[in-house]
Write an enzyme that holds these catalytic residues in place. Sequence first.
Site, PDB file in Angstrom:
ATOM      1  N   ASP A  82       2.688   4.858  -5.536  1.00  0.00           N
ATOM      2  CA  ASP A  82       2.019   6.130  -5.279  1.00  0.00           C
ATOM      3  C   ASP A  82       2.914   7.304  -5.669  1.00  0.00           C
ATOM      4  OD1 ASP A  82       0.803   8.381  -4.375  1.00  0.00           O
ATOM      5  OD2 ASP A  82       0.523   7.714  -2.314  1.00  0.00           O
TER       6      ASP A  82
ATOM      7  N   ASP B 223       0.853  -1.194   0.000  1.00  0.00           N
ATOM      8  CA  ASP B 223       0.000   0.000   0.000  1.00  0.00           C
ATOM      9  C   ASP B 223       0.896   1.253   0.000  1.00  0.00           C
ATOM     10  OD1 ASP B 223      -2.357   1.463   0.210  1.00  0.00           O
ATOM     11  OD2 ASP B 223      -2.414   1.345   2.400  1.00  0.00           O
TER      12      ASP B 223
HETATM   13  P1  13P Z   1      -8.182   5.000   6.406  1.00  0.00           P
HETATM   14  O1  13P Z   1      -7.057   4.817   7.379  1.00  0.00           O
HETATM   15  O2  13P Z   1      -8.723   6.391   6.418  1.00  0.00           O
HETATM   16  O3  13P Z   1      -9.252   3.969   6.571  1.00  0.00           O
HETATM   17  O4  13P Z   1      -7.563   4.818   4.954  1.00  0.00           O
HETATM   18  C1  13P Z   1      -6.801   3.677   4.707  1.00  0.00           C
HETATM   19  C2  13P Z   1      -6.147   3.776   3.384  1.00  0.00           C
HETATM   20  O5  13P Z   1      -6.599   4.459   2.489  1.00  0.00           O
HETATM   21  C3  13P Z   1      -4.923   3.004   3.210  1.00  0.00           C
HETATM   22  O6  13P Z   1      -4.310   3.249   1.984  1.00  0.00           O
END
Ligand code: 13P
Length: 333
Positions: free
Chosen positions: A104, A82
Site C-alpha cells: 500500500d 493486508d
Molecule cells: P472495513 O473494516 O471497513 O470492513 O474494511 C476492511 C478493509 O478494507 C481491510 O483492508
Amino acid sequence: MALVNLKDVIWDAYRHKYAVGSFNVINMEFLEAIIGAAEQCYSPVILAIAEVHFPYVNIENITPAIRDVARRARVPVVIHLDHGTSFEAIIRALRAGFTSVMFDGSLLPFEENVNRTREIVKICHTVGVTVEAELGHVTGGEGGKGNTQQLSPEEYYTRVDEAVEFVRRTGVDCLAVAVGTVHGLYKGEPHLDFDRLARLNDALRIPLVLHGGTGLSAHDFRQAISLGVAKINFYTGMSVSACDAIRESLKRKPDTIDFPGLMQDCKRSIQRVVERNMDIFMSAGICQTPNTLCNACTGCALKPTPSGESGSEEDLIRRVTETTVEVLRQFGY
Ligand code: 13P
C-alpha cells in the site's frame, strides 16, 4: 484442499462476476470462524492479516497454523498481507509463508508508489506470490469509528489515466481503487462513484479490489461486482459482531468466569457475519459440484496433491497434462 495465491481465485471471480471476500484474521477465533464459514458456504476465501494488526497478532506464530488449516480446508485459501506499507512487513510475510501481499503506497507520490510497487512485484512474482496495490486512497482505519478526514473526491479517488499507467508500469495482479468507500464505520450513507468504477474497469481489465466493505449494502456490493470488483475486504463488521456477542453474553451471565465460552460466542457471531457476506458476494457455492469454476479447483478437494498446495496456473497445467498422459497410456496410446 488448497493453499493458493490471489491469481488462482480472483481471475475466476472477475470472469464469472462474483467476489472473493478478504477477511482479516487477528487471532485463532477469527481464523476458525472465517474458515468455518468458507467451508460451510463452499466458498474460496482470502485470510488477511493487516500490518496495522501486527501489534495484536504475531505472524510468525500464527502463519504455520493458518497454512495448516488452509491445506486441510475443502476450499481454496489465500493467505494475504493486508496494507503492507513497509518493506519489512512484506519480507516478513514472505518468510512466514503468505501466498499474497498488498503493498500500500497509496499515500506516496505517484512516481514513488510506482517505483516501490514495481520493486515489490519483482520480488514477489519471483517466488509465486501475488501482489495487490492501491492507487488513490481509501481513507479511515480498520475497526475505526468513522472517517474523519475532510477531503474532496478529486483529492483521493483513483484517476483512470493514472491507474492505466500504474498497472502497465508495475505489473500488479489486482488494484485496490478509491471510489468512495472508507475503512471502519461510515458516517452517514456511503455513496459510491460507480461511474468511475465502470471507467476503471473498462480501461484496466484486471480484477479490482474494494476496501472498506463494512457498512455497504448488498446492492452496492452487487453493483461493484458487476463493474469488475473481484475481491472485497471486510473487517470492522466482524469486530463489531464479536464485541456485541461478548456484551450480550456478559449481560446474560454477568458473573461468568467462562472465558472459552465467551470466545465460542464470538466465533459463532463472526462466522454468521462472514457467511452472510459470502452469500452477498456470490462466492457461496462456487466450490460445490458442479460449480467447480475456480482455477484452483481440479477436483483436488477430493484428492489433495502430495504437497497439499494447488500452486500456480503452471502447476495446474502440469497436473492436467500428467493426468491426460496417464489416461492416454491406459488406453494404449
Ligand atoms: P472495513 O473494516 O471497513 O470492513 O474494511 C476492511 C478493509 O478494507 C481491510 O483492508
